[in-house]
Every structure is written in structure tokens, then in C-alpha cells.
Design a protein around this motif. Structure first.
Motif, short mmCIF file in Angstrom:
data_model
loop_
_atom_site.label_atom_id
_atom_site.label_comp_id
_atom_site.label_asym_id
_atom_site.label_seq_id
_atom_site.Cartn_x
_atom_site.Cartn_y
_atom_site.Cartn_z
N ARG A 49 0.84 -1.21 0.00
CA ARG A 49 0.00 0.00 0.00
C ARG A 49 0.87 1.25 0.00
NH1 ARG A 49 -2.80 -2.84 3.80
NH2 ARG A 49 -1.90 -1.59 5.46
N GLY A 50 1.96 1.21 0.76
CA GLY A 50 2.86 2.35 0.82
C GLY A 50 3.48 2.66 -0.54
N MET A 51 3.80 1.63 -1.29
CA MET A 51 4.37 1.83 -2.63
C MET A 51 3.36 2.55 -3.52
SD MET A 51 6.31 -1.81 -3.11
CE MET A 51 7.18 -1.46 -4.62
N ARG A 52 2.09 2.14 -3.45
CA ARG A 52 1.06 2.80 -4.26
C ARG A 52 0.90 4.25 -3.84
NH1 ARG A 52 -2.08 -2.33 -4.03
NH2 ARG A 52 -2.91 -1.55 -2.10
N GLY A 53 0.90 4.50 -2.54
CA GLY A 53 0.76 5.86 -2.05
C GLY A 53 1.91 6.75 -2.46
N GLU A 54 3.11 6.20 -2.40
CA GLU A 54 4.29 6.96 -2.80
C GLU A 54 4.25 7.28 -4.29
OE1 GLU A 54 7.39 4.44 -1.33
OE2 GLU A 54 6.89 4.93 0.74
N LEU A 55 3.80 6.33 -5.10
CA LEU A 55 3.68 6.58 -6.53
C LEU A 55 2.69 7.71 -6.80
CD1 LEU A 55 3.63 3.08 -8.26
CD2 LEU A 55 5.26 4.93 -8.60
N ASP A 56 1.56 7.68 -6.13
CA ASP A 56 0.57 8.74 -6.30
C ASP A 56 1.16 10.10 -5.93
OD1 ASP A 56 -1.29 6.88 -7.12
OD2 ASP A 56 -2.31 6.76 -5.17
N GLU A 57 1.91 10.13 -4.83
CA GLU A 57 2.52 11.38 -4.38
C GLU A 57 3.56 11.88 -5.39
OE1 GLU A 57 5.19 12.89 -0.63
OE2 GLU A 57 3.77 11.26 -0.30
N ILE A 58 4.35 10.99 -5.93
CA ILE A 58 5.35 11.37 -6.92
C ILE A 58 4.68 11.92 -8.17
CG2 ILE A 58 7.09 10.43 -8.52
CD1 ILE A 58 7.87 8.52 -6.15
N ARG A 59 3.63 11.24 -8.63
CA ARG A 59 2.92 11.71 -9.83
C ARG A 59 2.36 13.12 -9.62
NH1 ARG A 59 0.31 6.07 -10.29
NH2 ARG A 59 1.69 5.04 -11.75
N ARG A 60 1.75 13.34 -8.44
CA ARG A 60 1.20 14.67 -8.15
C ARG A 60 2.30 15.73 -8.11
NH1 ARG A 60 -1.94 11.77 -4.64
NH2 ARG A 60 -0.63 12.30 -2.87
N ALA A 61 3.41 15.37 -7.50
CA ALA A 61 4.51 16.34 -7.36
C ALA A 61 5.11 16.71 -8.72
CB ALA A 61 5.60 15.78 -6.45
N LEU A 62 5.06 15.81 -9.67
CA LEU A 62 5.69 16.06 -10.96
C LEU A 62 4.71 16.54 -12.04
CD1 LEU A 62 8.20 13.09 -11.05
CD2 LEU A 62 8.64 15.48 -10.49
#
Length: 75
Positions: A49-62
Motif C-alpha cells: 500500500r505504501g508503494m502505491r501511495g508513494e507513486l501517487d505522491e510522486i505523480r502529483r509532485a511532478l
């Protein structure tokens, strides 16, 4: 250089692989770390779940920001 989308796909696949092998990995963590199996299983699921959350955060940041033409500020 690996494009962001390709990296995202690889990380998402790794998270799915964790979930697919969650039972096996929980047994391994329990055996090697002495952790109760239920805790080990929660840990594996939490990491996925953490990996999915981190991916979402990275996408938003970029994501590109739209700037107001008058001020140049993000909106």
C-alpha cells in the motif's frame, strides 16, 4: 534514463508482486524475524500500500503546474 511512466509501471508491478506473494513473504518474515505471522502479513500488505501511495505522491509532485498569466503564480 528511464521515463517516469516506465518507472511507475515497474514500481506498481513490484507492489502487485508483493501482494501476490504476501502469504509466502509473511511466512519468511515470521520465520527469519520471529515476528508473529499476522504482524508479518500486515507488514507486507502495508509495504505494498505504501508503494502505491508513494507513486501517487510522486505523480502529483511532478504534474505540470498551471501559472496565472498575469502573476506567474500557480493556480
Amino acid at each position: 534514463d528511464v521515463p517516469l511512466e516506465t518507472r511507475s509501471e515497474l514500481i506498481a508491478a513490484a507492489g502487485e508482486a508483493l501482494l501476490a506473494r504476501a502469504e509466502e513473504l509473511a511466512d519468511l518474515v515470521s520465520r527469519e524475524m520471529g515476528k508473529p505471522r499476522a504482524d508479518a502479513l500486515r507488514e507486507v500488505h502495508g509495504r505494498a500500500r505504501g508503494m502505491r501511495g508513494e507513486l501517487d505522491e510522486i505523480r502529483r509532485a511532478l504534474e505540470p503546474e498551471r501559472l496565472a498569466p498575469e502573476t506567474g503564480e500557480a493556480w
